[in-house]
Design an enzyme around this catalytic site. Sequence first.
Site, PDB file in Angstrom:
ATOM      1  N   ASP A 343      67.376  64.013  56.419  1.00 34.38           N
ATOM      2  CA  ASP A 343      67.014  64.225  55.031  1.00 34.38           C
ATOM      3  C   ASP A 343      67.957  65.243  54.391  1.00 34.38           C
ATOM      4  OD1 ASP A 343      65.003  64.108  52.766  1.00 34.38           O
ATOM      5  OD2 ASP A 343      64.873  66.241  53.274  1.00 34.38           O
ATOM      6  N   GLU A 379      71.192  61.018  54.891  1.00 29.60           N
ATOM      7  CA  GLU A 379      70.948  60.902  53.468  1.00 29.60           C
ATOM      8  C   GLU A 379      72.026  61.775  52.831  1.00 29.60           C
ATOM      9  OE1 GLU A 379      67.312  61.284  50.249  1.00 29.60           O
ATOM     10  OE2 GLU A 379      67.525  62.851  51.763  1.00 29.60           O
TER      11      GLU A 379
END
Length: 702
Positions: A343, A379
């Site tokens: 993330d 990401e």
Amino acid sequence: MKIWPGNPYPLGATYDGGGTNFAIYSEAAERVELCLFDDAGNETRVDLPEREALVWHGYLPRVTPGQRYGFRVHGPYQPGKGLRCNPSKLLLDPYAKAIDGDYRWDQALFAYNFGDPASYNDADSAPFAPRSVVINPFFDWGNDRPLKIPMWETVIYEAHVKAMTVNHPAIPEDVRGTYSGLAHPEMIKYFQKLGITAVELMPVHQFVHDSGLVERGLTNYWGYNTIGFFAPHNGYSSFGGGGGQVQEFKSMVKALHQAGIEVILDVVYNHTAEGNHLGPTLSFRGIDNPAYYRLVEEDKTYYYDTTGTGNSLNARHHESLRLIMDSLRYWVTEMHVDGFRFDLAAALAREFHEVDRLAAFFDLVNQDPVVSQVKLIAEPWDVGDGGYQVGGFPPNWTEWNGKYRDSVRDFWRGESSSLGEFASRFTGSSDLYQDDGRRPIASINFVTAHDGFTLHDLVSYNEKHNDANGEGNRDGESYNRSWNCGVEGPTEDPDIIVLRERQKRNFLATLLLSQGVPMIAHGDELGRTQRGNNNVYCQDNELSWVNWEDAREEDVLTHFVRLLTKLRADHPIFRRRRFFTGSFSDENKLPDIAWLRRDGELMTEADWNTRSGMTMTVFLNGHGIPERDALGEEITDDSFLLLFNPLDEDVSFTLPAREYGKTWEIVAHTADPLLARRRKTARAATRVDVIRHALVVLRCRY
């Protein structure tokens, strides 16, 4: 209680069959107390007797699995210098393998008095804090081994542990919404029939429900608020938090592996649940604040934040880096997971203020013999300046391709300037990945994910409808590149309903037939809706859960996804390992790919720049695959034509001349997903009618 010196390594609590070694890093500490809790909650404190290389440690005989514990760290409380030790706060072990309980929000969890950030609060936080738990590391893995499914054969299914099974009528109530529920034979059978090869689980590291959300009757449903990087989240365990969650998680992984399905974890190493300078003192902050967090150089009271959560983990510090790498290795070696999706990964690459692909974090991952060998998905952005780094990660990484998502959405809603961009994304985004030696598998393709509209809502809403979140509809992305097909939200108009269903199939067909690695968001194949909410991070209810009662086993959309995953699995032309070149490579002197107009002729530069060019035929040459199989034999396949019509009008396509193929069989049709109503074959140079907003896939028969 007698305590032995013990060892500084490994960090955390390590049971060896006769007792438990405890070790915790802190340069800031002047004294560290180990706090042991019995079943009644009574606390016994023991000073860790040894300090070696900034690690405090000790060994307690006869301390066994199930023991609840925490730490109290004595040292300076000087926020202006970045030091926030406060022994009145019970702290979780950063290396805790299991955590019992959850936070009950109270002033005592904060190191200052509300309304006066400069004050010092010495109320005991233990009555309101969860406990770390000593675990039994033994588990019978049997013959479980890493599946090592090649990336080019991978189809990812992004899933939320609770959402997948909490409403599933065929799964026993006592395990719905848990790791055991996800590993239930009913779910495994569903995954297998769907044709996915990997489940990418949204955060399962122990996370915290923010006090602000709890006060509004909401939760941190998505879980992007980590407090324990080694502990499976106890809220997803049918055993609760006494340590049984570790065994349950391992059993889930083992069952999925036996079914040929890999497990990828969505991990949040960019920040923790402690927030900014006004946040609670739960673990890292009270142990060694400057080691674990990036602080503002001019005034270390404040936190450098590129994540939008209040803090950023200090990936420049050796101890934070060790924590991250130890955690990653633990989940691979002890929990047997197959990869990670990072993330806001750009936050980990900020050496100073810039995102640096040569950052220490990447160096450590690249040289690690364990972590470097699993699936690594970034990401590739954060919320800081220069944080959008799609295409900018090192060669051994793959990336969530946000440009793919945006381009495919634009194409199917008829944006006239999107054709060239779409062509690049459909063929693997060579413009992003080829220059540094990466291949199409570097692109994790997706149209929807947990963050944003579901697929159903993408074709049903032009605007977000996030009022349920209690933030005045200000949260969530406002520019969604969505198209409601003429009506905002639910409708009974049969024409709009038919168009929306066709658009869903257009997106899924494009996704699963593109070069790269496809990722499906959970429930999209079932038509899951969030009623226009594109940010259900706080909605642990029917708004975000998969509604299995409405999902019929033979749902047309689900059937269509199965057809596409099988088509992809059966035909290597849709999962090439190398980029298309446009070169002429077979005996018929055909290129490995060709872009054709609706009249069957090759597209010109002018065609790419006119609205008439929005329709196109893509020829994929099955005899132009520059790869060999494991035995060294050349890989060949059938050739395919894909007829794209994103326009709001019916179009007649002329199939290309005979040298491309004499006879073509329709194998997928987004306007006729069951192939029940239309002719199944067409000959070269004849016409195929494609209605508005539709895609037809044809395979060469001769």
